[in-house]
Design a protein around this motif. Structure first.
Motif, mmCIF file in Angstrom:
data_model
loop_
_atom_site.group_PDB
_atom_site.id
_atom_site.type_symbol
_atom_site.label_atom_id
_atom_site.label_comp_id
_atom_site.label_asym_id
_atom_site.label_seq_id
_atom_site.Cartn_x
_atom_site.Cartn_y
_atom_site.Cartn_z
ATOM 1 N N PHE A 99 -0.139 -1.723 -3.012
ATOM 2 C CA PHE A 99 -1.433 -1.236 -2.537
ATOM 3 C C PHE A 99 -2.099 -0.367 -3.604
ATOM 4 C CE2 PHE A 99 1.191 -1.634 1.282
ATOM 5 C CZ PHE A 99 0.385 -2.426 2.080
ATOM 6 N N ASP A 100 -3.398 -0.574 -3.798
ATOM 7 C CA ASP A 100 -4.222 0.372 -4.542
ATOM 8 C C ASP A 100 -4.854 1.292 -3.513
ATOM 9 O OD1 ASP A 100 -3.911 -0.135 -7.226
ATOM 10 O OD2 ASP A 100 -5.591 -1.537 -7.348
ATOM 11 N N ILE A 101 -4.619 2.583 -3.661
ATOM 12 C CA ILE A 101 -5.072 3.552 -2.668
ATOM 13 C C ILE A 101 -5.962 4.590 -3.344
ATOM 14 C CG2 ILE A 101 -4.307 5.360 -1.057
ATOM 15 C CD1 ILE A 101 -1.700 3.708 -0.749
ATOM 16 N N THR A 102 -7.050 4.958 -2.672
ATOM 17 C CA THR A 102 -7.833 6.109 -3.108
ATOM 18 C C THR A 102 -7.895 7.094 -1.951
ATOM 19 O OG1 THR A 102 -9.988 5.230 -2.425
ATOM 20 C CG2 THR A 102 -9.286 4.759 -4.686
ATOM 21 N N ALA A 103 -7.874 8.359 -2.303
ATOM 22 C CA ALA A 103 -8.045 9.444 -1.337
ATOM 23 C C ALA A 103 -9.207 10.292 -1.828
ATOM 24 C CB ALA A 103 -6.772 10.282 -1.240
ATOM 25 N N PHE A 104 -10.186 10.495 -0.951
ATOM 26 C CA PHE A 104 -11.400 11.222 -1.318
ATOM 27 C C PHE A 104 -11.552 12.400 -0.384
ATOM 28 C CE2 PHE A 104 -16.304 11.060 -1.434
ATOM 29 C CZ PHE A 104 -16.361 11.908 -2.518
ATOM 30 N N TYR A 105 -11.526 13.610 -0.958
ATOM 31 C CA TYR A 105 -11.649 14.850 -0.202
ATOM 32 C C TYR A 105 -12.992 15.479 -0.539
ATOM 33 C CZ TYR A 105 -6.593 14.140 -0.740
ATOM 34 O OH TYR A 105 -5.332 13.600 -0.785
ATOM 35 N N GLU A 106 -13.747 15.859 0.489
ATOM 36 C CA GLU A 106 -15.010 16.563 0.284
ATOM 37 C C GLU A 106 -14.996 17.834 1.122
ATOM 38 O OE1 GLU A 106 -18.799 13.977 -0.091
ATOM 39 O OE2 GLU A 106 -17.466 12.944 1.314
ATOM 40 N N LEU A 107 -15.444 18.921 0.524
ATOM 41 C CA LEU A 107 -15.566 20.196 1.218
ATOM 42 C C LEU A 107 -17.010 20.650 1.113
ATOM 43 C CD1 LEU A 107 -12.391 21.972 -0.181
ATOM 44 C CD2 LEU A 107 -12.654 20.854 2.025
#
Length: 149
Positions: free
Chosen positions: A91-99
């Motif tokens: 799997f190619d995974i991205t995690a995107f966090y925004e504050l």
């Protein structure tokens, strides 16, 4: 490819939450207890392009992979961190966090995960998946940040 997004208001200052995502291994482990190592391989001044070797323990198995910073912004009212990695060559995974700063004691946390299968036989696994893991992670960030605020 599948994508899940969840957002939650957290009763904690934006910097407190940012330190859980972008701070030490000890802080990261508060919200991601299965991460057992996060070693810098390449660090850039602007953040984007930085690479870390991360180890993740699931049961008796330890997965090792490189996490690359794809997006990075650290301002006083808006912060974002997007990382990408390949898990188990499947799997190619991205995690995107925004504050997003609401006020000095409240922050909007947005978490988005994308998952792209690399092998034909794992595509059906994505059909069975849902956003439960994304919601649980967001809730854990909220719980830890508010308990420490």
């Amino acid at each position: 490819m599948k994508q899940w997004t969840h957002e939650v208001e957290i009763d904690a200052p934006i910097e407190k939450i940012w330190n859980l995502l972008n701070g030490s291994l000890e802080n990261m482990q508060k919200i991601m207890p299965n991460v057992v190592e996060n070693t810098p391989i390449k660090i850039t001044d602007e953040g984007v392009g930085s690479v870390y070797r991360q180890k993740y323990k699931e049961g008796n198995r330890v997965e090792e992979y490189e996490v690359e910073t794809i997006e990075y912004l650290d301002s006083s009212t808006y912060k974002k961190l997007k990382v990408g990695f390949t898990l188990a060559n499947m799997f190619d995974i991205t995690a995107f966090y925004e504050l997003i700063h609401i006020n000095d004691e409240k922050t909007l946390f947005k978490y988005t995960v994308t998952n792209r299968p690399l092998k034909w036989f794992v595509k059906f696994l994505l059909l069975l998946s849902n956003k439960k893991v994304v919601v649980e992670f967001s809730d854990r960030v909220k719980q830890i940040a508010e308990s420490e605020a």
